[in-house]
Design a protein around this motif. Structure first.
Motif, PDB file in Angstrom:
ATOM      1  N   VAL A   6       0.877  -1.309   0.060  1.00  0.00           N
ATOM      2  CA  VAL A   6       0.057   0.050  -0.110  1.00  0.00           C
ATOM      3  C   VAL A   6       0.588   1.179  -0.054  1.00  0.00           C
ATOM      4  O   VAL A   6       0.524   2.377  -0.587  1.00  0.00           O
ATOM      5  N   GLU A   7       1.803   1.353   0.747  1.00  0.00           N
ATOM      6  CA  GLU A   7       2.532   2.497   0.908  1.00  0.00           C
ATOM      7  C   GLU A   7       3.998   2.436   0.413  1.00  0.00           C
ATOM      8  O   GLU A   7       4.691   1.387   1.040  1.00  0.00           O
ATOM      9  N   MET A   8       4.470   3.077  -0.671  1.00  0.00           N
ATOM     10  CA  MET A   8       5.655   2.945  -1.363  1.00  0.00           C
ATOM     11  C   MET A   8       6.221   4.268  -1.690  1.00  0.00           C
ATOM     12  O   MET A   8       5.412   5.291  -1.997  1.00  0.00           O
ATOM     13  N   PRO A   9       7.414   4.523  -1.925  1.00  0.00           N
ATOM     14  CA  PRO A   9       8.024   5.662  -2.408  1.00  0.00           C
ATOM     15  C   PRO A   9       7.787   5.978  -4.032  1.00  0.00           C
ATOM     16  O   PRO A   9       7.325   4.931  -4.432  1.00  0.00           O
ATOM     17  N   ARG A  10       8.212   6.943  -4.214  1.00  0.00           N
ATOM     18  CA  ARG A  10       8.091   7.218  -5.999  1.00  0.00           C
ATOM     19  C   ARG A  10       6.512   7.502  -6.416  1.00  0.00           C
ATOM     20  O   ARG A  10       6.441   8.374  -7.151  1.00  0.00           O
ATOM     21  N   MET A  11       5.715   6.116  -6.007  1.00  0.00           N
ATOM     22  CA  MET A  11       4.354   6.326  -6.526  1.00  0.00           C
ATOM     23  C   MET A  11       3.431   5.686  -5.582  1.00  0.00           C
ATOM     24  O   MET A  11       3.810   4.616  -4.996  1.00  0.00           O
ATOM     25  N   ASP A  12       2.768   6.326  -4.781  1.00  0.00           N
ATOM     26  CA  ASP A  12       1.699   5.647  -4.022  1.00  0.00           C
ATOM     27  C   ASP A  12       0.942   4.651  -4.565  1.00  0.00           C
ATOM     28  O   ASP A  12       0.543   4.407  -5.472  1.00  0.00           O
ATOM     29  N   GLY A  13       0.863   3.551  -3.511  1.00  0.00           N
ATOM     30  CA  GLY A  13      -0.024   2.133  -4.057  1.00  0.00           C
ATOM     31  C   GLY A  13      -1.250   2.508  -4.651  1.00  0.00           C
ATOM     32  O   GLY A  13      -1.591   1.961  -5.652  1.00  0.00           O
ATOM     33  N   LEU A  14      -1.881   3.403  -3.825  1.00  0.00           N
ATOM     34  CA  LEU A  14      -3.276   3.623  -4.518  1.00  0.00           C
ATOM     35  C   LEU A  14      -3.176   4.419  -5.813  1.00  0.00           C
ATOM     36  O   LEU A  14      -4.033   3.848  -6.864  1.00  0.00           O
ATOM     37  N   ASP A  15      -2.460   5.289  -6.070  1.00  0.00           N
ATOM     38  CA  ASP A  15      -2.166   5.949  -7.304  1.00  0.00           C
ATOM     39  C   ASP A  15      -1.867   5.006  -8.389  1.00  0.00           C
ATOM     40  O   ASP A  15      -2.711   4.889  -9.564  1.00  0.00           O
ATOM     41  N   PHE A  16      -0.929   3.900  -8.161  1.00  0.00           N
ATOM     42  CA  PHE A  16      -0.683   3.097  -9.011  1.00  0.00           C
ATOM     43  C   PHE A  16      -1.591   1.955  -9.448  1.00  0.00           C
ATOM     44  O   PHE A  16      -2.100   1.675 -10.383  1.00  0.00           O
ATOM     45  N   LEU A  17      -2.564   1.910  -8.482  1.00  0.00           N
ATOM     46  CA  LEU A  17      -3.742   0.774  -8.554  1.00  0.00           C
ATOM     47  C   LEU A  17      -4.648   1.540  -9.554  1.00  0.00           C
ATOM     48  O   LEU A  17      -5.249   0.870 -10.337  1.00  0.00           O
ATOM     49  N   GLU A  18      -4.897   2.664  -9.174  1.00  0.00           N
ATOM     50  CA  GLU A  18      -5.653   3.413 -10.068  1.00  0.00           C
ATOM     51  C   GLU A  18      -5.576   3.397 -11.481  1.00  0.00           C
ATOM     52  O   GLU A  18      -6.506   3.030 -12.462  1.00  0.00           O
ATOM     53  N   LYS A  19      -4.517   3.561 -11.694  1.00  0.00           N
ATOM     54  CA  LYS A  19      -3.738   3.675 -13.056  1.00  0.00           C
ATOM     55  C   LYS A  19      -3.702   2.410 -13.838  1.00  0.00           C
ATOM     56  O   LYS A  19      -4.220   2.047 -14.773  1.00  0.00           O
ATOM     57  N   LEU A  20      -3.404   1.407 -13.034  1.00  0.00           N
ATOM     58  CA  LEU A  20      -3.182  -0.133 -13.701  1.00  0.00           C
ATOM     59  C   LEU A  20      -4.744  -0.557 -13.776  1.00  0.00           C
ATOM     60  O   LEU A  20      -5.126  -1.073 -15.083  1.00  0.00           O
ATOM     61  N   MET A  21      -5.875  -0.314 -12.920  1.00  0.00           N
ATOM     62  CA  MET A  21      -7.138  -0.729 -13.208  1.00  0.00           C
ATOM     63  C   MET A  21      -7.770  -0.023 -14.440  1.00  0.00           C
ATOM     64  O   MET A  21      -8.623  -0.676 -15.172  1.00  0.00           O
ATOM     65  N   ARG A  22      -7.202   0.954 -14.589  1.00  0.00           N
ATOM     66  CA  ARG A  22      -7.667   1.567 -15.977  1.00  0.00           C
ATOM     67  C   ARG A  22      -6.952   1.572 -17.119  1.00  0.00           C
ATOM     68  O   ARG A  22      -7.896   1.186 -18.345  1.00  0.00           O
ATOM     69  N   LEU A  23      -5.695   1.234 -17.070  1.00  0.00           N
ATOM     70  CA  LEU A  23      -5.097   1.141 -18.306  1.00  0.00           C
ATOM     71  C   LEU A  23      -4.791  -0.399 -18.723  1.00  0.00           C
ATOM     72  O   LEU A  23      -4.539  -0.779 -19.864  1.00  0.00           O
ATOM     73  N   ARG A  24      -4.350  -1.366 -17.661  1.00  0.00           N
ATOM     74  CA  ARG A  24      -4.165  -2.848 -17.824  1.00  0.00           C
ATOM     75  C   ARG A  24      -4.820  -3.520 -16.684  1.00  0.00           C
ATOM     76  O   ARG A  24      -3.952  -3.891 -15.898  1.00  0.00           O
ATOM     77  N   PRO A  25      -6.045  -3.539 -16.626  1.00  0.00           N
ATOM     78  CA  PRO A  25      -6.857  -4.067 -15.498  1.00  0.00           C
ATOM     79  C   PRO A  25      -6.135  -5.719 -15.398  1.00  0.00           C
ATOM     80  O   PRO A  25      -6.086  -6.518 -16.148  1.00  0.00           O
ATOM     81  N   MET A  26      -5.785  -5.982 -14.065  1.00  0.00           N
ATOM     82  CA  MET A  26      -5.487  -7.234 -13.574  1.00  0.00           C
ATOM     83  C   MET A  26      -5.629  -7.669 -12.340  1.00  0.00           C
ATOM     84  O   MET A  26      -5.882  -6.625 -11.448  1.00  0.00           O
ATOM     85  N   PRO A  27      -5.811  -8.901 -11.844  1.00  0.00           N
ATOM     86  CA  PRO A  27      -6.118  -9.212 -10.271  1.00  0.00           C
ATOM     87  C   PRO A  27      -4.958  -8.719  -9.488  1.00  0.00           C
ATOM     88  O   PRO A  27      -3.596  -9.003  -9.792  1.00  0.00           O
ATOM     89  N   VAL A  28      -5.261  -7.925  -8.575  1.00  0.00           N
ATOM     90  CA  VAL A  28      -4.339  -7.469  -7.440  1.00  0.00           C
ATOM     91  C   VAL A  28      -4.686  -7.931  -6.134  1.00  0.00           C
ATOM     92  O   VAL A  28      -5.840  -7.848  -5.587  1.00  0.00           O
ATOM     93  N   VAL A  29      -3.733  -8.262  -5.377  1.00  0.00           N
ATOM     94  CA  VAL A  29      -3.896  -8.722  -3.732  1.00  0.00           C
ATOM     95  C   VAL A  29      -3.018  -7.471  -3.082  1.00  0.00           C
ATOM     96  O   VAL A  29      -1.963  -7.440  -3.184  1.00  0.00           O
ATOM     97  N   MET A  30      -3.684  -6.663  -2.260  1.00  0.00           N
ATOM     98  CA  MET A  30      -2.972  -5.562  -1.497  1.00  0.00           C
ATOM     99  C   MET A  30      -2.407  -6.158  -0.339  1.00  0.00           C
ATOM    100  O   MET A  30      -2.693  -7.302   0.441  1.00  0.00           O
TER     101      MET A  30
END
Length: 351
Positions: A57-81
């Protein structure tokens, strides 16, 4: 049979090592790559095409939530947080589930290595479930449901009971958010670890017209309120005190490997509410709730299961349907309306 390809994104080198050990210890999955942050992960996803992503969830350079939002919009895939057990961690985790993550695991607060390795089977099961999850179903749940019309006040003996597991946090939100103030009391068992259900209930309380809270032992159950079983610590039952319904919390062993268990709730509703109840089983892995829903139906309650198309995981509804526990199979977008229609009728005609 090909192995499930997993990619781990975590800024902790220890966590990346432990997740790799855990995944590779199971014969049906393999860790194809690890990344210290989302920017590195983007290139690795293109290169290795993993089937499941584990994401801190919490990482440097890009927040986990920001990355998840972009991922689900551009290349949806199953994610386990992979989440911490802090209050802030639970809020972020619930937001991640709203954005489309399939499930989450919690980092142990003490003894990371021993704690994570003890979670090995749980983590593997969540990865297997994620690999089979329907991502389009989570999009259905994320769409805001239209408010339902106000209804006449019903007797306080009417009751709604809901059980869910994987994918259930968003499915429950979708069912509860449009309900009007005059609806019957609702009892909810959602498979969740300790420390998350209070945040879950508080979030729903802000979004819904009805009041939503984490259940407390002995409290009176009131119309226009929903009560969420506390996660990880105890089972929740419906009890009676004179003419009133009350909450009973029991510190028993896990049932169907779960505490709280949907079966425990449904069986108590069958005993104490009978034909005055409507039971609903939503998305989730496994068979918890199927036997309890059958007992509700046999006691005269009207019973529903979420349909396969709208489930993130169809396991629990499938088991209930196969057991003959279900009167009606309903798409997620219609469950709230159908619940109110049936409870307004009193004892409904069998379909």
């Amino acid at each position: 049979m090909s192995k499930i390809k997993v990619l781990c994104v975590d800024d902790s080198a220890l966590m990346r090592q432990l997740m790799t050990e855990i995944v590779n210890s199971h014969s049906d999955m393999e860790m194809v790559a690890v990344a210290p942050d989302p920017l590195v992960a983007r290139d690795l996803i293109k290169k290795f095409e993993p089937q499941v992503l584990t994401l801190d969830v919490e990482m440097p350079r890009m927040d986990g939530l920001d990355f998840l939002e972009k991922l689900m919009r551009l290349r949806p895939m199953p994610v386990v947080m992979v989440s911490s057990l802090t209050g802030n961690g639970s809020e972020i985790t619930l937001k991640a589930l709203e954005l489309g993550a399939v499930d989450f695991v919690t980092k142990p607060q003490l003894g990371i290595r021993e704690g994570m390795l003890a979670y090995s089977e749980i983590i593997a099961e969540k990865i297997r479930t994620a690999a089979r999850a329907r991502l389009n179903a989570s999009k259905v749940a994320s769409a805001p449901p239209a408010p339902l019309a106000r209804m006449p006040l019903l007797g306080s003996e009417k009751l709604l009971a809901i059980g869910a597991s994987t994918g259930g946090t968003e499915a429950i939100r979708h069912v509860l958010q449009p309900l009007p103030l005059g609806c019957p009391a609702i009892m909810i068992t959602q498979h969740m670890p300790a420390g998350f259900t209070r945040s879950f209930a508080d979030r729903l309380n802000k979004l819904c017209q009805i009041a939503v809270k984490e259940a407390e032992d002995g409290e009176r159950i009131l119309p226009g309120h929903a009560y969420v079983a506390p996660g990880g610590e105890c089972h929740m039952e419906l009890a009676r005190s004179g003419a009133n319904y009350t909450v009973r919390l029991l510190h028993g062993d896990p049932v169907n490997r779960h505490r709280p268990s949907v079966d425990v709730l449904f069986q108590s509703v069958a005993r104490n509410a009978g034909r005055n109840a409507v039971g609903v089983i939503l998305t989730g892995m496994g068979g918890d709730g199927a036997n309890g829903l059958l007992q509700m139906r046999q006691a005269g309650a009207y019973t529903m299961a979420q349909d396969e198309a709208s489930c993130v995981v169809f396991g629990m509804p499938r088991e209930a349907i196969a057991l003959g526990a279900v009167d009606e199979v309903v798409g997620l977008q219609n469950i709230g309306q159908r619940m109110l229609a049936q409870v307004s009728k009193g004892q409904a005609l069998r379909i």
